[in-house]
Design an enzyme around this catalytic site. Sequence first.
Site, PDB file in Angstrom:
ATOM      1  N   HIS A   1      49.411 -21.989  21.176  1.00 19.69           N
ATOM      2  CA  HIS A   1      48.419 -20.969  20.843  1.00 19.69           C
ATOM      3  C   HIS A   1      47.527 -21.390  19.674  1.00 19.69           C
ATOM      4  O   HIS A   1      46.302 -21.321  19.730  1.00 19.69           O
ATOM      5  CB  HIS A   1      49.145 -19.661  20.504  1.00 19.69           C
ATOM      6  CG  HIS A   1      48.209 -18.560  20.126  1.00 19.69           C
ATOM      7  ND1 HIS A   1      47.907 -18.277  18.815  1.00 19.69           N
ATOM      8  CD2 HIS A   1      47.483 -17.718  20.883  1.00 19.69           C
ATOM      9  CE1 HIS A   1      47.046 -17.286  18.800  1.00 19.69           C
ATOM     10  NE2 HIS A   1      46.773 -16.915  20.034  1.00 19.69           N
TER      11      HIS A   1
ATOM     12  N   CYS B   1      11.080 -14.563  11.451  1.00 23.26           N
ATOM     13  CA  CYS B   1      11.618 -15.311  10.325  1.00 23.26           C
ATOM     14  C   CYS B   1      12.801 -14.627   9.677  1.00 23.26           C
ATOM     15  O   CYS B   1      13.278 -15.035   8.636  1.00 23.26           O
ATOM     16  CB  CYS B   1      10.521 -15.574   9.298  1.00 23.26           C
ATOM     17  SG  CYS B   1       9.848 -14.063   8.594  1.00 23.26           S
TER      18      CYS B   1
END
Length: 920
Positions: free
Chosen positions: A476, A874
């Site tokens: 895992h 932006c």
Amino acid sequence: MPKKPTAKRATSRTRKSKPRQYVYFFGDGKADGNRNMKDLLGGKGSGLAEMTNAGLPVPPGFTISTEVCTLFSKAKGRIPEAIDREIDAYVRKLEKAAGATLGSTENPLLVSVRSGAKFSMPGMMDTILNLGLNDLAVEGLKRRTGNGRFAFDSYRRFIQMFGSVVLEIPKAAFEHEFEAVKAACGARLDTDLDEAALRGVVQRFKQVVQKRAKRDFPQDPRVQLSMSRDAVFRSWMNPRAIEYRRIYDIPDHIGTAVNVQMMVFGNIGDRSATGVGFTRNPATGKKEFYGEFLINAQGEDVVAGIRTPQPITELERVLPKAYRQLRAFTTKLEKHYKDIQDFEFTIQDERLFMLQTRSGKRTGYAAVVIATDLVAEKLLTPKEAILLVDPESLSQLLAPGFDPVEWKKLPVATRGLPASPGAASGQVVFTSERAVEWSQEGKKVILVRRETVPDDIHGMFVSQGILTATGGMTSHAAVVGRQMGKASIVGAGALEIDETARQFSVSGHTVKEGEYISFDGLSGEVKLAQVASKPSEILQVLEGTLDAKKSHIYQRFERLLSWADKYRRMGVRANADQPDQAAIAYAFGARGIGLCRTEHMFFGEGRIPIVQKMILADNEADRRAALQELLPLQREDFYGVFKAMRGAAVTIRTIDPPLHEFLPKREDLMVDVARLETAGKTGRELDEKRALLRRVEQLHEFNPMLGHRGVRLGITYPEITEMQTRAILEAACRLNTEGLKVVPEIMIPLVGLVTELRHQKAVVDRVAVAVMKEQGIKIKYLVGTMIEVPRGAVTADQVATEAQFFSFGTNDLTQLTFGFSRDDVGKFLRVYQERKILEKDPFASIDTEGVGALVRMAAQLGRKTRPDLKLGVCGEHGGDAASIHFFESVGLTYVSASPYRIPVARLAAAQAALAVRVGD
Ligand code: ADP
Ligand code: MG
Ligand code: MG
């Protein structure tokens, strides 16, 4: 894996049409489903169908579709009767195909009940194996196989899985009994237990069920099946699955499918095995067969880290025929899917069965290597290859590594398996809770665990790296670490971890919680100290300290991005304020600057006193005098930024923040003044402090973000705009004489009224004309505006009469549209997300419905007035892949992102242009 922004679902049909199918069969070389049905069948179900159709040996079974999961949730945990009957019919069909019957005492059919959603969520949901066993069937299984040990081993596994998953009895209750039997028999491994011992285990397990669940272990296989099916559906909504989906941005409504499949047995003896693997190395991308297996084992044993698995290459020696087949099948699968495959297999008495295949999760590093290799191998075209890489994962390649000299100086404390590359250095923690707590305090932590479990996901997410004592390359911790791009080492067996005492010991040293360690996820080495890191290879090349020819990864990175550049429509610019930032952005591939914040320049060395002088001036003449001092400094800055961009467009924003930001804090000044006064000091220092305090008090605002800032400053103090325009134009003129043509784009922030912009534009034009006349040079320049105030967006058609370009300032636009302060949103956002009031953080990924609607509208209105209007963005969103897809759909001209996000933006813009959302 390619992902559409929203899962497409079948819509309801009319009554007359054929009843809808909720269950899909696979077996005997034929399947109802195929690889394109992930929405309905989940990744696992569609993979099983596709492999069946391709003639691979897949045990037969059927998939209950994700739609049933949705119906199940809607009906508060019940399956509509008609679907129940449909499932029954498929059980009979499966019995026929398998030649065995559920619950039979002669030849019992055993099945697995497996979860599987559209996107793989490793270990987050549940699966139940060996279903169908009961007190009679287990004897049947023994008779059929002549192997009592095996039959009872399967039965005890089933009771334990069913008990923990369906009846929600803690696993520890079973493990406790199991260990007791092992101890009594003097067994070291699970496989050391004989039939008699396992019969004992079964007895004990049934008692555990009786005691804990207050009911008998159900003996009827149909009851077992419907209870398990419902438990798998329920597991879709367990807290760790929900948390996982939140992190990976997977919608909650898509649901999981349930696969019911005939069992095959890797635990039948020494000619049997089970394993997992990858067609290429998922950490480095190298073309090598990669994986692990265990002899005489079943399912989860390999990933659970109970026994240490062997590398898959060993299988060639032990079970050569099955190994050769496995290689052939998986190679075929990789060619078929044109991507690295992550597979599961089981060998029953030397017979190979394929149990799963899917696109393998990989590190950012491996993603780039694999994508470029597959093109070199002619398996993919460049256009396909750019769809194989999650843009976000590219940022892993820019993460720093250790300085090799510093690293070599320290002794190696221990070594583990190099599960996920990267340099991690931080303070040791032993629980996920502590990891989260400490990282919120700004500490860098390394999560050290015996093994991680799916519940650790939140702790792993905030850690610098993950270090475990057990588990293999496919455990895992390894899988999740790679996917998150976290440096991880697993199976460092020499670590003796004492979680209660919060310490571990290794090679004679004890390390306590909070002490520093470092490790290298590529070599597997662990060291017991903090080590300074150094820039990634790619950055070294870009900064000129490493020859590009010596860096394989740089070359591939560049190749991949140059392919992306061919397919993207939008330009990619950078948000950069200084020449060095602009240079690095250019090196990352930015062609232009979308936002140069001039006030950041004011904070530069030795400048603050001049700026303060300007602010403190109580008349225009003094203010102009101070501005005169700032002029050469700003001119120099602009010159540097223009030059670093080599003539590509540069958008410069005039001053934006409220002036008090440049002054000392009011409280600090009050303390200073009081201190001087009580000390009885008079004179210049006290006078200055008092004057400053007076001015700060004048400038004080209740809501500075909504106050005297942006265009409002330029209008009240036009001399600031004049100075900035002069600095920009003079820098451009100078470059012009040096032979570099630049086209400055002057951007006025926070415009909500066209009249505001008209005012500022007049100032800019007047100064520009004057400068050009003085210099005798003509410069082409543009004047535009930020669209970040909702009123500006709504009246964009008017604004565009003045603006030659728009740049969407989506940070402020989000702030002002929601009325959420970006700096205070943290106080409630988490709760909003937990309560599902808001799915995503709108400051990280654009809110397409609200803020996005304003962007779309302003773009349309603006272009109606001025068809050639340049449109950019932006805000932070310019570097976010999901937002970039939205901006493509609106038809923006370019996105602008911070320098380190440029590669992400280039790739995401290409994927957006190809209308394929990639990410996982
Ligand atoms: P996960 O999604 O967590 O991997 P799976 O449904 O794939 O869960 O199953 C868990 C384990 O059980 C895997 O190792 C798988 O190979 C094994 N398994 C599942 N179904 C069968 C089956 N029909 N026969 C043998 N092993 C199986
Ligand atoms: Mg699996
Ligand atoms: Mg703004």
